[in-house]
Write an enzyme that holds these catalytic residues in place. Structure first.
Site, PDB file in Angstrom:
ATOM      1  N   HIS A 243      -6.512 -27.171  19.166  1.00 28.73           N
ATOM      2  CA  HIS A 243      -7.436 -28.275  18.864  1.00 28.73           C
ATOM      3  C   HIS A 243      -6.694 -29.592  18.644  1.00 28.73           C
ATOM      4  CE1 HIS A 243     -10.544 -25.229  18.003  1.00 28.73           C
ATOM      5  NE2 HIS A 243      -9.715 -24.647  17.154  1.00 28.73           N
TER       6      HIS A 243
HETATM    7  C1  BDR Z   1     -10.301 -27.784  13.410  1.00 30.10           C
HETATM    8  O1  BDR Z   1     -10.420 -27.066  12.185  1.00 30.10           O
HETATM    9  C2  BDR Z   1      -9.166 -26.584  11.774  1.00 30.10           C
HETATM   10  O2  BDR Z   1      -9.269 -25.233  11.489  1.00 30.10           O
HETATM   11  C3  BDR Z   1      -8.184 -26.891  12.878  1.00 30.10           C
HETATM   12  O3  BDR Z   1      -6.945 -27.273  12.326  1.00 30.10           O
HETATM   13  C4  BDR Z   1      -8.828 -28.027  13.628  1.00 30.10           C
HETATM   14  O4  BDR Z   1      -8.478 -29.282  13.089  1.00 30.10           O
HETATM   15  C5  BDR Z   1     -10.983 -26.996  14.503  1.00 30.10           C
HETATM   16  O5  BDR Z   1     -12.332 -26.805  14.201  1.00 30.10           O
END
Ligand code: BDR
Ligand code: CA
Length: 313
Positions: A243
């Site tokens: 992500h």
């Molecule tokens: C986001 O939530 C966190 O768990 C990850 O680091 C990312 O920023 C994804 O939904």
């Protein structure tokens, strides 16, 4: 072109860690002015510790790391140990940091940095809940117009939600903060789940990290090994979605990404859909566009860039 000056606001998190490593490996394009930690994936004491572990792993102990807000603006903190493990950085065995936190609050660092630089020369890169950024904007409204751009990971439209059926984690944790940021009037680029779920660490991509044979390459392979089990189980996907590195990759090679300039509003009222990013992807309202909502990535190009940059650390 001189490197772009950024502040990384983050809640590490394995994918945050990779995003930070990519930025620190790319000094020609990115100058990291500081890292501000926020509560999110795990509580603030761990995110502010993990940020320093990552700086030390990268060999960049000169980057100041500040601790910020330890809970959302109006809600109890929701964390994600079920994804990231107890420490937030489960996977590799990394030593406790020697580096100290820099004195002062992350919010004041954000305010002071924006005031100290020419307007339009500092980009904010939030990788977690938007609490620090919204608090800075509320405490010092004069800084808002000084922000060059906000490039953030959060939200979803086609993929809808990962922490609830309709909300992505970062936005869901602090919807009121997200609402402030999305209404700020500054240029915003959003990396929602719609694109990050296309940046998957498949086995060959994970092997390529490990094959670097460096401390960083092996640690990244071990982080994504750990982090992938959750998404494989939940979505049946081929590996861990990276992500947050979509944010720093965008700063280096924006041409890898494509999206639409649309209106994005944050749901802050309905308990059922709290934190939903209502993106007018199809332009069916008259609401004014306020964000470039990314939908696609050249995933092979993204992993080639990432692997090549990690090799430099
Ligand atoms: C986001 O939530 C966190 O768990 C990850 O680091 C990312 O920023 C994804 O939904
Ligand atoms: Ca994150």
């Amino acid at each position: 072109m001189p490197p772009r000056k950024i502040i990384i606001d983050t809640d590490p998190g394995q994918d945050d860690a990779v995003a930070i490593l990519l930025a620190l490996a790319s000094p020609q394009e990115i100058e990291v002015l500081g890292i501000t930690a926020v509560a999110g994936n795990v509580p603030l004491d761990l995110t502010s510790k993990n940020a320093r572990i990552v700086c030390e792993l990268a060999g960049h102990t000169e980057v100041p790391v500040y601790a910020g807000c330890d809970c959302p603006l109006k809600r109890a903190l929701v964390t994600a140990e079920h994804v990231h493990g107890k420490t937030g950085l489960d996977g590799p065995d990394l030593p406790d940091p020697q580096m100290q936190l820099t004195d002062g609050h992350a919010v004041d660092f954000i305010i002071d940095t924006l005031r100290a630089h020419e307007p339009g020369t500092v980009t904010l890169c939030p990788l977690g809940p938007l609490t620090n950024i919204a608090t800075a904007f509320t405490k010092a409204p004069d800084i808002v117009d000084r922000v060059q751009e906000i490039v953030l990971m959060g939200g979803a439209y086609f993929e809808v939600g990962n922490i609830t059926p309709t909300a992505e984690f970062n936005i869901h944790v602090d919807p009121e903060a997200a609402d402030i940021v999305f209404k700020s009037g500054r240029p915003i680029v959003v990396m929602p789940l719609d694109v990050t779920h296309k940046a998957l660490v498949t086995k060959p991509r994970n092997d390529a990290f490990r094959a670097l044979g460096t401390k960083v390459g092996i640690a990244v392979a071990e982080m994504t090994d750990f982090f992938e089990r959750f998404d494989k189980e939940k979505y049946g996907s081929q590996g861990a979605p990276l992500h947050d590195p979509c944010v720093t990759a965008y700063l280096i090679k924006p041409e890898l990404f494509s999206g639409r300039f649309v209106n994005v509003e944050i749901e802050t009222q309905s308990e059922l859909t709290m934190g939903m990013t209502v993106a007018d992807w199809w332009h069916v309202t008259d609401r004014k566009p306020n964000a470039t909502f990314i939908g696609d990535v050249d995933a092979d190009g993204f992993f080639t860039l990432l692997t090549e940059r990690l090799a430099r650390l």
